[in-house]
Scaffold this motif. Structure first.
Motif, short mmCIF file in Angstrom:
data_model
loop_
_atom_site.label_atom_id
_atom_site.label_comp_id
_atom_site.label_asym_id
_atom_site.label_seq_id
_atom_site.Cartn_x
_atom_site.Cartn_y
_atom_site.Cartn_z
N THR A 103 5.25 -3.39 2.90
CA THR A 103 4.64 -4.60 2.34
C THR A 103 3.14 -4.65 2.57
O THR A 103 2.43 -5.36 1.86
CB THR A 103 5.27 -5.89 2.92
N GLN A 104 2.63 -3.89 3.53
CA GLN A 104 1.18 -3.86 3.75
C GLN A 104 0.48 -3.00 2.70
O GLN A 104 -0.72 -3.14 2.48
CB GLN A 104 0.85 -3.33 5.16
N PHE A 105 1.22 -2.11 2.06
CA PHE A 105 0.65 -1.21 1.06
C PHE A 105 0.88 -1.71 -0.36
O PHE A 105 0.38 -1.11 -1.31
CB PHE A 105 1.26 0.19 1.20
N THR A 106 1.63 -2.76 -0.52
CA THR A 106 1.94 -3.29 -1.84
C THR A 106 1.76 -4.81 -1.83
O THR A 106 1.73 -5.42 -0.77
CB THR A 106 3.41 -2.99 -2.23
N PRO A 107 1.65 -5.42 -2.99
CA PRO A 107 1.55 -6.89 -3.02
C PRO A 107 2.92 -7.56 -2.87
O PRO A 107 3.44 -8.18 -3.77
CB PRO A 107 0.92 -7.16 -4.39
N ALA A 108 3.51 -7.38 -1.71
CA ALA A 108 4.83 -7.97 -1.42
C ALA A 108 4.72 -8.84 -0.17
O ALA A 108 3.72 -8.80 0.53
CB ALA A 108 5.86 -6.87 -1.21
N SER A 109 5.76 -9.60 0.10
CA SER A 109 5.73 -10.47 1.27
C SER A 109 6.80 -10.03 2.27
O SER A 109 7.72 -9.31 1.94
CB SER A 109 5.94 -11.92 0.87
N MET A 110 6.64 -10.53 3.50
CA MET A 110 7.56 -10.18 4.58
C MET A 110 7.54 -11.31 5.59
O MET A 110 6.48 -11.87 5.88
CB MET A 110 7.10 -8.86 5.20
N GLU A 111 8.70 -11.64 6.16
CA GLU A 111 8.76 -12.73 7.13
C GLU A 111 8.30 -12.31 8.52
O GLU A 111 8.16 -13.15 9.40
CB GLU A 111 10.17 -13.33 7.19
N VAL A 112 8.06 -11.02 8.75
CA VAL A 112 7.55 -10.54 10.03
C VAL A 112 6.03 -10.72 10.04
O VAL A 112 5.34 -10.25 9.14
CB VAL A 112 7.92 -9.06 10.25
N LEU A 157 -7.17 0.57 0.52
CA LEU A 157 -7.81 1.84 0.16
C LEU A 157 -6.81 2.80 -0.48
O LEU A 157 -7.09 3.42 -1.51
CB LEU A 157 -8.44 2.46 1.40
N MET A 158 -5.64 2.93 0.11
CA MET A 158 -4.61 3.84 -0.42
C MET A 158 -4.12 3.38 -1.79
O MET A 158 -3.97 4.18 -2.71
CB MET A 158 -3.42 3.92 0.55
N PHE A 159 -3.86 2.08 -1.94
CA PHE A 159 -3.37 1.54 -3.21
C PHE A 159 -4.42 1.72 -4.30
O PHE A 159 -4.11 2.13 -5.41
CB PHE A 159 -3.00 0.07 -3.04
N SER A 160 -5.69 1.47 -3.97
CA SER A 160 -6.77 1.65 -4.93
C SER A 160 -6.92 3.10 -5.34
O SER A 160 -7.13 3.43 -6.51
CB SER A 160 -8.09 1.15 -4.35
N SER A 161 -6.81 4.00 -4.38
CA SER A 161 -6.89 5.44 -4.68
C SER A 161 -5.73 5.87 -5.58
O SER A 161 -5.92 6.67 -6.50
CB SER A 161 -6.87 6.26 -3.39
N PHE A 162 -4.56 5.35 -5.31
CA PHE A 162 -3.38 5.69 -6.12
C PHE A 162 -3.56 5.21 -7.56
O PHE A 162 -3.32 5.96 -8.50
CB PHE A 162 -2.13 5.06 -5.49
N VAL A 163 -4.00 3.97 -7.74
CA VAL A 163 -4.22 3.44 -9.09
C VAL A 163 -5.34 4.21 -9.79
O VAL A 163 -5.24 4.53 -10.97
CB VAL A 163 -4.53 1.92 -9.03
N SER A 164 -6.37 4.53 -9.05
CA SER A 164 -7.49 5.28 -9.62
C SER A 164 -7.06 6.65 -10.09
O SER A 164 -7.47 7.12 -11.16
CB SER A 164 -8.60 5.41 -8.59
N SER A 165 -6.22 7.31 -9.32
CA SER A 165 -5.75 8.66 -9.71
C SER A 165 -4.86 8.59 -10.95
O SER A 165 -4.81 9.55 -11.72
CB SER A 165 -5.02 9.33 -8.56
N MET A 166 -4.17 7.49 -11.15
CA MET A 166 -3.31 7.35 -12.32
C MET A 166 -4.13 7.09 -13.59
O MET A 166 -3.71 7.46 -14.69
CB MET A 166 -2.31 6.21 -12.11
N THR A 167 -5.30 6.47 -13.45
CA THR A 167 -6.10 6.13 -14.64
C THR A 167 -7.00 7.28 -15.05
O THR A 167 -7.56 7.25 -16.14
CB THR A 167 -6.96 4.87 -14.38
#
Length: 90
Positions: free
Chosen positions: A50-59, A79-89
């Motif tokens: 959930t820290q790497f994606t726009p999701a939620s967690m009760e912890v 940073l990782m999520f942005s790099s992943f999206v950037s590599s896909m585009t």
């Protein structure tokens, strides 16, 4: 596969920080004696994902060390999520 390995190490560190005896309030206090290690690991791994994606967690962090680690991981995840999206585009 790389993201799974990264999340594994992040979740293991998160669980380890939660088991430190430095603070009375810890996120791992939510576990009961009956909870298995696999449940504890799955909860830590779920938190990590959930820290790497726009999701939620009760912890949530319960002390200053957990909160600081959480902030660092959120920035790392951004940073990782942005790099992943950037590599896909490209």
């Amino acid at each position: 596969l790389t993201l799974v390995v990264i999340n594994h190490f992040v979740s293991c560190a998160w669980y380890s920080i939660g088991m430190l005896d430095m603070f009375e309030a810890r996120w791992t206090n939510r576990f009961s004696e009956d909870d298995t290690f696999s449940y504890r690991y799955a909860t830590s791994f779920h938190w990590s994902v959930t820290q790497f994606t726009p999701a939620s967690m009760e912890v949530t962090p319960a002390n200053v060390i957990e909160r600081c680690y959480n902030i660092v991981i959120i920035f790392f995840g951004l940073l990782m999520f942005s790099s992943f999206v950037s590599s896909m585009t490209n």
